[in-house]
Each structure stands twice: as C-alpha cells, then as structure tokens.
Scaffold this motif. Structure first.
Motif, short mmCIF file in Angstrom:
data_model
loop_
_atom_site.label_atom_id
_atom_site.label_comp_id
_atom_site.label_asym_id
_atom_site.label_seq_id
_atom_site.Cartn_x
_atom_site.Cartn_y
_atom_site.Cartn_z
N UNK A 173 0.87 -1.31 0.00
CA UNK A 173 -0.07 0.17 -0.07
C UNK A 173 0.65 1.17 -0.02
N UNK A 174 2.13 1.08 0.23
CA UNK A 174 2.97 2.46 0.42
C UNK A 174 4.15 2.14 -0.66
N UNK A 175 3.79 2.10 -1.96
CA UNK A 175 4.70 2.23 -3.00
C UNK A 175 4.05 2.83 -4.02
N UNK A 176 4.76 3.28 -5.07
CA UNK A 176 4.40 3.81 -6.22
C UNK A 176 5.14 3.62 -7.40
N UNK A 177 4.50 3.37 -8.54
CA UNK A 177 5.41 2.63 -9.79
C UNK A 177 5.89 3.96 -10.43
N UNK A 178 7.16 3.59 -11.31
CA UNK A 178 7.82 4.57 -11.81
C UNK A 178 8.50 4.05 -12.95
N UNK A 179 8.74 4.86 -14.19
CA UNK A 179 9.45 4.40 -15.24
C UNK A 179 10.06 5.74 -15.87
N UNK A 180 11.06 5.17 -16.69
CA UNK A 180 11.74 6.40 -17.58
C UNK A 180 11.08 6.34 -18.97
N UNK A 181 10.13 7.26 -19.36
CA UNK A 181 9.53 7.04 -20.73
C UNK A 181 10.35 7.08 -21.84
N UNK A 182 11.59 7.64 -21.78
CA UNK A 182 12.33 7.76 -22.83
C UNK A 182 13.22 6.23 -23.25
N UNK A 183 12.92 5.44 -22.46
CA UNK A 183 13.40 4.14 -22.75
C UNK A 183 12.36 3.21 -23.23
N UNK A 184 10.95 3.54 -23.32
CA UNK A 184 10.15 2.93 -23.69
C UNK A 184 10.32 2.79 -25.32
N UNK A 185 10.19 1.68 -26.03
CA UNK A 185 10.48 1.62 -27.52
C UNK A 185 9.13 2.12 -28.06
N UNK A 186 9.64 2.88 -29.25
CA UNK A 186 8.32 3.46 -29.97
C UNK A 186 7.11 2.91 -30.34
N UNK A 187 7.47 1.65 -30.65
CA UNK A 187 6.29 0.54 -31.09
C UNK A 187 5.67 0.00 -29.95
N UNK A 225 -6.31 4.17 -12.05
CA UNK A 225 -6.57 5.60 -11.59
C UNK A 225 -6.10 6.50 -13.01
N UNK A 226 -5.63 5.69 -13.96
CA UNK A 226 -4.93 6.69 -15.19
C UNK A 226 -3.76 7.55 -14.75
N UNK A 227 -3.04 6.92 -13.87
CA UNK A 227 -1.79 7.49 -13.31
C UNK A 227 -0.89 7.47 -14.43
N UNK A 228 -0.84 6.71 -15.26
CA UNK A 228 0.24 6.44 -16.43
C UNK A 228 -0.24 7.33 -17.45
N UNK A 229 0.49 8.15 -18.21
CA UNK A 229 0.30 9.19 -19.28
C UNK A 229 1.41 9.19 -20.04
N UNK A 230 1.03 9.42 -21.41
CA UNK A 230 1.94 9.82 -22.36
C UNK A 230 1.62 10.97 -23.17
N UNK A 231 2.47 11.79 -23.22
CA UNK A 231 2.33 12.98 -24.08
C UNK A 231 0.96 13.77 -23.54
N UNK A 232 0.91 13.84 -22.24
CA UNK A 232 -0.56 14.58 -21.67
C UNK A 232 -0.53 16.00 -22.05
N UNK A 274 5.88 -5.17 -21.36
CA UNK A 274 6.58 -6.50 -22.34
C UNK A 274 7.91 -6.13 -22.19
N UNK A 275 8.52 -5.11 -21.89
CA UNK A 275 10.08 -4.77 -21.89
C UNK A 275 10.71 -4.69 -20.27
N UNK A 276 9.77 -4.78 -19.25
CA UNK A 276 10.35 -4.81 -17.86
C UNK A 276 10.80 -3.47 -17.68
N UNK A 277 10.19 -2.42 -18.07
CA UNK A 277 10.82 -1.02 -17.66
C UNK A 277 10.19 -0.42 -16.26
N UNK A 278 9.13 -0.83 -15.99
CA UNK A 278 8.44 -0.36 -14.63
C UNK A 278 9.02 -0.99 -13.46
#
Length: 391
Positions: free
Chosen positions: A98-112, A123-130, A154-158
C-alpha cells in the motif's frame, strides 16, 4: 454503561459500517476532496486517507463542503448523516504494497510499444504526452501502488519505489489535524515492528475514537492477531480487524471479493475481541456474497447495548467486555469505489483543462450536475450495505 451516539460508531454496532479507502499512497488532492464529498453525502462512515498533511487537509475540506449539502442530500433520498464520517489515516509498521508507487523512464520505452500499462492503470496515473503539458510517465499523486502495470510491461521497464510513514510523522498529524482514527498495516511475523510503532503512537491514542488493524492472511494469522491484541490492550476506543483479502483488486472483477469474504469468515470464527470489517477485493458483489454466507447481521441478533464513552476508563481493559460480533460489522471499499466515480473525476479534470478563466481548479460542488451524479454513483454502492437489512 454510557452509549455513544456517534453515527459512524453506531454503524459498527448495527453491522452496516461503510469505509471509503482513498489509499495510503493516493495523493491526488482534488480527487480525495471530491471522493470525500460524494461518499459523505452518500452515507459513508469513515474516510481513510494517506498520512500526509496535504491529503488530510483535502479530506477535511471535503468533509466541510459535504456538511453544507447534508440537508439537500437527505431531501434527495441519499443517506447523508449530520454526524460526519470519521477521518482515518493509514500507517504501516514496515514495507507494504500500500505504500509504494510505480515509476519508469518513458525515454526508454520503445516507440512501437502498445502501452498496455496505460490501459491497465485503474486511476489513469500513467500518461504519455499529456495534452496540457506534454508530460509522460507516472503521475505519482494518482498512483496508489496496485502494481498491475509491472508484470504487463513487455519490456520490464516499470519498477516501484516504497516509502514508510514513520510514527514520528504520524503523531503530530493526530495531534494537530483532528484525525479521528488510525489504521495500522502489518503482516504476520512483524511483532517487534508492530510493538515499536504502537509504543510510538501510544501517547496520542486517547485522542482517537477508533483503531483498525489491517493484515493479509498467512501461516499463523490468527495467532498473530491475538498476540498484537495483547500488545494493544487496553484500548481507549473501538477496535476493527480489517481482513485484507486481496488488496487493491476490487475493480478487477466479481471473483476478487471471495478472498476477503473467506478471510472475514476465518476471523469471525476465531472470536477475537473487536469488530471485523472486510477489505481487499471488495466490490458490488461483496454484500450479496456476505448475505449468501450468512455473515450479515440479522434482526434476530440484538447485539451489544452500545459503545461506551471514552470517559469510561475500564470498558476496553477486559477482552470479555469487547464486542465479539458473530457478524461482519462493515465493509471498506478502495479501488472499486474510486473507479466507480472516475468518470466524474475525469469530467472535472477536463473542465479544468478547458477552462480559460482565472479559476484554475473546478470544484465538485460548483458543478451541481456532476455533484449529484457523483453522489448517485456513490449511493449505489453505500446503499447495498446500509439498506440490506430492509430487504
């Protein structure tokens, strides 16, 4: 014996206690405020929020706003009470999901990438180009740590980052911000951690109306609860055992409620002093499941005469004087309750984005149509529990 007339505590005795869990890691202040308003006017007994000053202030503001609409809500047939819900903060005795949050570096996400993380987030907490600021990533204030995005990437980035609300931080909140109740998240085997936390908050316990303990099932579960009850005794107020059956999963589907109902049944069988309240996987199917299993209070059981006043120093000192209810006293709803109102919250956000005036924030009470739509949605959940005895 002096009977407390506080409506939320009376709901525990009557077996229709309803708690809204905003989330121990949920820090979306406008959403906390709006959720508090809607569920208060729908008849909730308790609002559970993160042990964070800004979040507590947002919930308190929501309670105040709701108090101005109680009469109107009752005229509309909703279950709002003049006795406002108790305000509870959640703390933990160690690392907890209950006391954790997800995070990732979006620049490492493959464009496809098809971005399944964005779709699965409740909760729509993950956004791209808001669109308002072109931000990409996790909105930390909205993330409450359910972890659904991690295995689906699929890329274990989170990954997640955890934090702990320390006793030293919680105690001043209880003192200075008018918190009514504390919920302690623990796990089997944490006796020493629980003891340290309990000793740290003990000087301020007499300011609380209620203490709740949330613990998931594990080997030695009942024995562990008995051991921490001995550690907590005597208590100055009411005690709730929150059975965290399948944490943060109520919005996934009907099957998630089964784990918490079974765990509640297990605790009832143990006849521990205190009240038993379900959580973790609760949703619109929970009350029906409880009813089918005979776990709701019926008119044939007259229960205790009531809670004693905090002025009575010895009522909670002896476990035999603590109510050992043969029924589930209430249900806490977290992810399901929040997702239920997400369309309204999204409309408020959209109005803020499209608002070209100097007023940046659009408040729920300033949009009457959205306000009563939100209360109607909240009422559809609260009424299942509050009105079940009349059916």
């Amino acid at each position: 014996m002096t009977v407390l007339q506080n409506a939320p505590l009376k709901s525990l005795e009557e077996g229709n206690w309803f708690k809204l869990i905003c989330g121990a890691s949920f820090q979306d202040l406008p959403a906390v405020r709006s959720l508090t308003i809607a569920y208060t006017l729908a008849g909730a007994d308790c609002i559970d929020v993160a042990a964070d000053p800004a979040v507590i202030a947002a919930a308190q503001e929501g309670l105040h706003v709701a108090s101005l609409f109680v009469k109107h809500a009752r005229e509309k047939g909703f279950l709002a009470s003049e006795s406002l819900p108790l305000l509870m903060v959640s703390i933990n005795d160690g690392d907890d999901p209950h006391f954790r949050k997800a995070t990732f570096n979006y620049t490492q996400c493959p464009p496809n990438c098809s971005r399944p993380c964005e779709r699965v987030c409740p909760t729509q907490a993950i956004v791209f180009e808001r669109h308002q600021d072109k931000y990409s990533g996790v909105l930390a204030e909205k993330c409450y740590g359910c972890g659904r995005c991690i295995p689906i990437c699929p890329y274990d980035k989170i990954y997640t980052s955890s934090y702990v609300s320390t006793p030293g931080a919680v105690a001043p909140l209880v003192l200075s911000m008018g918190v009514d109740a504390v919920e302690i998240h623990t796990r089997v085997g944490r006796e020493q951690e629980f003891k340290r936390l309990w000793q740290a908050i003990a000087p301020w316990l007499n300011r609380l109306k209620l203490v709740a303990v949330s613990c998931p099932d594990d080997k030695g579960f009942i024995e562990y609860l008995k051991s921490i009850y001995d550690l907590m005794s005597p208590l100055p107020g009411a005690l709730i055992w929150q059975t965290d059956g399948r944490p943060m999963s109520g919005d996934i589907g009907s099957g998630t409620t089964l784990a918490t109902v079974k765990l509640g049944q297990k605790v009832l069988t143990a006849k521990l002093p205190g009240y038993v309240q379900l959580a973790g996987g609760t949703n619109s199917y929970t009350v029906a499941k409880m009813k089918a299993m005979g776990m709701l209070r019926t008119s044939m059981w007259d229960g205790r005469k009531g809670f004693t006043s905090n002025n009575s120093s010895n009522f909670f000192e002896l476990s035999e004087n603590f109510p050992k209810s043969p029924y589930i006293a209430g249900v806490a709803y977290g992810s399901y309750a929040r997702v239920l109102l997400s369309p309204i919250l999204q409309k408020l956000e959209d109005k803020e984005v499209n608002n070209h005036s100097d007023r940046a924030i659009v408040r729920l009470e300033e949009e009457p149509d959205l306000l009563w739509q939100a209360v109607e949605l909240a009422h559809s959940l609260v009424s299942q529990l509050k009105l079940q005895q009349e059916r």
